[in-house]
Every structure is written in C-alpha cells, then in structure tokens.
Design a protein around this motif. Structure first.
Motif, mmCIF file in Angstrom:
data_model
loop_
_atom_site.group_PDB
_atom_site.id
_atom_site.type_symbol
_atom_site.label_atom_id
_atom_site.label_comp_id
_atom_site.label_asym_id
_atom_site.label_seq_id
_atom_site.Cartn_x
_atom_site.Cartn_y
_atom_site.Cartn_z
ATOM 1 N N LYS A 67 -7.529 -12.341 2.974
ATOM 2 C CA LYS A 67 -6.129 -11.979 2.812
ATOM 3 C C LYS A 67 -6.042 -10.733 1.934
ATOM 4 O O LYS A 67 -6.931 -10.466 1.127
ATOM 5 N N PHE A 68 -4.968 -9.998 2.093
ATOM 6 C CA PHE A 68 -4.808 -8.773 1.311
ATOM 7 C C PHE A 68 -4.729 -9.076 -0.186
ATOM 8 O O PHE A 68 -5.116 -8.255 -1.012
ATOM 9 N N SER A 69 -4.263 -10.267 -0.528
ATOM 10 C CA SER A 69 -4.171 -10.659 -1.938
ATOM 11 C C SER A 69 -5.549 -10.812 -2.577
ATOM 12 O O SER A 69 -5.676 -10.786 -3.806
ATOM 13 N N GLU A 70 -6.583 -10.965 -1.740
ATOM 14 C CA GLU A 70 -7.941 -11.140 -2.243
ATOM 15 C C GLU A 70 -8.639 -9.801 -2.511
ATOM 16 O O GLU A 70 -9.742 -9.769 -3.048
ATOM 17 N N ILE A 71 -7.998 -8.716 -2.123
ATOM 18 C CA ILE A 71 -8.574 -7.389 -2.348
ATOM 19 C C ILE A 71 -8.229 -6.932 -3.763
ATOM 20 O O ILE A 71 -7.079 -7.032 -4.198
ATOM 21 N N SER A 72 -9.220 -6.445 -4.465
ATOM 22 C CA SER A 72 -9.010 -6.006 -5.841
ATOM 23 C C SER A 72 -7.946 -4.919 -5.910
ATOM 24 O O SER A 72 -7.930 -3.988 -5.103
ATOM 25 N N LYS A 73 -7.053 -5.047 -6.888
ATOM 26 C CA LYS A 73 -5.986 -4.059 -7.071
ATOM 27 C C LYS A 73 -6.564 -2.670 -7.349
ATOM 28 O O LYS A 73 -5.927 -1.655 -7.075
ATOM 29 N N GLU A 74 -7.779 -2.642 -7.888
ATOM 30 C CA GLU A 74 -8.418 -1.358 -8.189
ATOM 31 C C GLU A 74 -8.769 -0.582 -6.923
ATOM 32 O O GLU A 74 -8.973 0.636 -6.970
ATOM 33 N N LYS A 75 -8.851 -1.295 -5.801
ATOM 34 C CA LYS A 75 -9.199 -0.651 -4.533
ATOM 35 C C LYS A 75 -7.970 -0.074 -3.825
ATOM 36 O O LYS A 75 -8.100 0.619 -2.816
ATOM 37 N N HIS A 114 -1.691 3.631 -5.421
ATOM 38 C CA HIS A 114 -0.351 3.253 -5.882
ATOM 39 C C HIS A 114 0.554 4.473 -6.052
ATOM 40 O O HIS A 114 1.331 4.559 -6.990
ATOM 41 N N TYR A 115 0.440 5.432 -5.150
ATOM 42 C CA TYR A 115 1.269 6.628 -5.260
ATOM 43 C C TYR A 115 2.732 6.298 -4.982
ATOM 44 O O TYR A 115 3.068 5.729 -3.946
ATOM 45 N N VAL A 116 3.587 6.668 -5.899
ATOM 46 C CA VAL A 116 5.027 6.473 -5.726
ATOM 47 C C VAL A 116 5.730 7.737 -6.203
ATOM 48 O O VAL A 116 5.448 8.236 -7.292
ATOM 49 N N ILE A 117 6.623 8.259 -5.370
ATOM 50 C CA ILE A 117 7.366 9.456 -5.761
ATOM 51 C C ILE A 117 8.755 9.403 -5.141
ATOM 52 O O ILE A 117 8.942 8.865 -4.038
ATOM 53 N N ASN A 118 9.718 9.919 -5.848
ATOM 54 C CA ASN A 118 11.106 9.905 -5.380
ATOM 55 C C ASN A 118 11.294 10.891 -4.236
ATOM 56 O O ASN A 118 10.687 11.963 -4.222
ATOM 57 N N ASP A 119 12.132 10.516 -3.276
ATOM 58 C CA ASP A 119 12.341 11.394 -2.120
ATOM 59 C C ASP A 119 13.020 12.704 -2.501
ATOM 60 O O ASP A 119 12.936 13.692 -1.765
#
Length: 231
Positions: free
Chosen positions: A203-211, A214-219
């Motif tokens: 499951k995707f929850s089992e993948i390490s968050k480090e992998k 997390h790019y987030v930018i305002n439109d």
C-alpha cells in the motif's frame, strides 16, 4: 532533385504514421520528431503540408501540434475546419489546449471563442481558468489532469485504475501518483519510475515518506519561484 526526394520521404513517413495510428492507435516516431517533419514539409511544400494536416486524425494531430511553434498553431485555423480544431483541442492535455487557444486568439479572438463554444463545459472552464492567469504566474503553466491515489490503496489497484484511465484517454502524459489520505489531504508524490521498486501488493502508506516528493506552490506564485524550487 534532392529536395524532391526529401519531400517524398517526408510525405511517406508522415503517411505511414497516419496509417499506423488509424490501424493500431500507435505512433511510430516521437510527436516532437513528427512536428519537426511536418514543419519542414510546411516550409518546402505548402500544398502537401495542408493535405497531410487535413488527413491526420485529430488524436494524433493533438500530440503533434502541441510540439509545434506558436505561429504554426495560429495559422492552423486557415488549413483545417473549425470542427477539427475543436476536436484536436479536446484531445490535448489542458495546458497544451489552453496554449493553443491562446495562440489562436492572438490572431483571431472571435475564432478562439468559437472553438471554446464547441468544447464541453468542463474543458471550456478549465481552459478559461488557465488562460486567466498572467504569463508569469504558475497557474498559467499548470496541467489540471493528475493521478490521485489513496494511501490505503495498493500499488496494484492504482496501476489497474491508471490503465483504465489511459485506455479511455481520460489521462495522458501523467508521470506521478499524488497520494492523499481519506480526508483528501496531500501527502506526497511518487514518480511512476519509482513504483517498480515496490511490490504491487504494497500500500502507498507503507512507502517511506522520505521517498516522496512534497513540492507545493501557489498557483499565483511567480513561475521563477517554481523553476528555482525544482532546480
């Protein structure tokens, strides 16, 4: 004599692409290479260029036209019908479609409006939204299509769902899975190339968050800020 031979070779290559696409829905060459071939034919034999533009299926033309210069996109309205231009636009990713409409509007704003009116309401609203941004805002370059997966979903389930979405042309040119939780909160993104490193049963929850990225930018942010973030 050499130019005649080159023109014939270009025509044959492009006709083979059209034939292959009509029969198998496959593109032999990369759309960028086809765009270059078509552009070269345009410069050397306008009659043959127009003929091939008219013969090329809309779905294939959508892949090719977005790789062509803005001035070619502007003039396409003089070569093929308004109905076909609209059909091509509907087959494009949202960012490419908005660019095409904007390029057409530079030459004929009324014609561009006619094309928009031929699209379904959802496509029309997306294109109008993207074109409402100024050229230095991130939103101007954003693509509205994306592949969302839930953290409690297995990789196998996501792949099966993605195959169906691609088969029905709902999604195209998608390279990342964007993971959310039950509350639809963004967790991170994972490139499809990385998926081969994991078991399909995971499951995707089992993948390490480090992998995850997390790019987030305002439109509304400046596009230079986005470029700096990814560089």
């Amino acid at each position: 004599m050499q130019n005649i031979i080159e023109n014939e070779n270009l025509k044959e290559k492009l006709f083979n692409e059209i034939k292959s696409f009509k029969e198998n829905k496959t593109i032999i060459s990369h759309p960028y290479d086809l765009a270059k071939d078509l552009e070269k034919l345009r410069d050397e034999n306008e009659h043959e260029y127009k003929y091939i533009c008219k013969k090329m299926p809309s779905e294939l033309f959508a892949e090719v036209l977005c790789e062509m210069p803005s001035y070619v996109q502007e003039e396409i309205t003089e070569i093929i019908s308004e109905k076909k231009v609209a059909n091509i636009t509907s087959k494009m990713d949202s960012d490419d479609a908005s660019a095409l409409i904007q390029n057409i509007s530079h030459k004929d704003e009324e014609y561009a409006e006619h094309i928009l009116e031929r699209l379904d309401d959802e496509d029309k609203q997306i294109i109008e939204k993207l074109n409402s941004y100024s050229e230095n805002e991130c939103g101007h370059f954003m693509q509205s299509e994306f592949f969302k997966v839930y953290e409690d979903e297995s990789i196998e389930e996501a792949i099966i769902r993605l195959k169906e979405l691609k088969k029905t042309n709902i999604l195209d040119n998608i390279f990342h899975a964007h993971i959310v939780n039950k509350e639809e909160k963004f967790i991170g993104s994972l490139g499809f190339e990385e998926l081969i490193l994991y078991k399909h049963s995971q499951k995707f929850s089992e993948i390490s968050k480090e992998k995850l990225t997390h790019y987030v930018i305002n439109d509304k942010a400046d596009i230079d800020d986005a470029v700096e973030m990814f560089s």
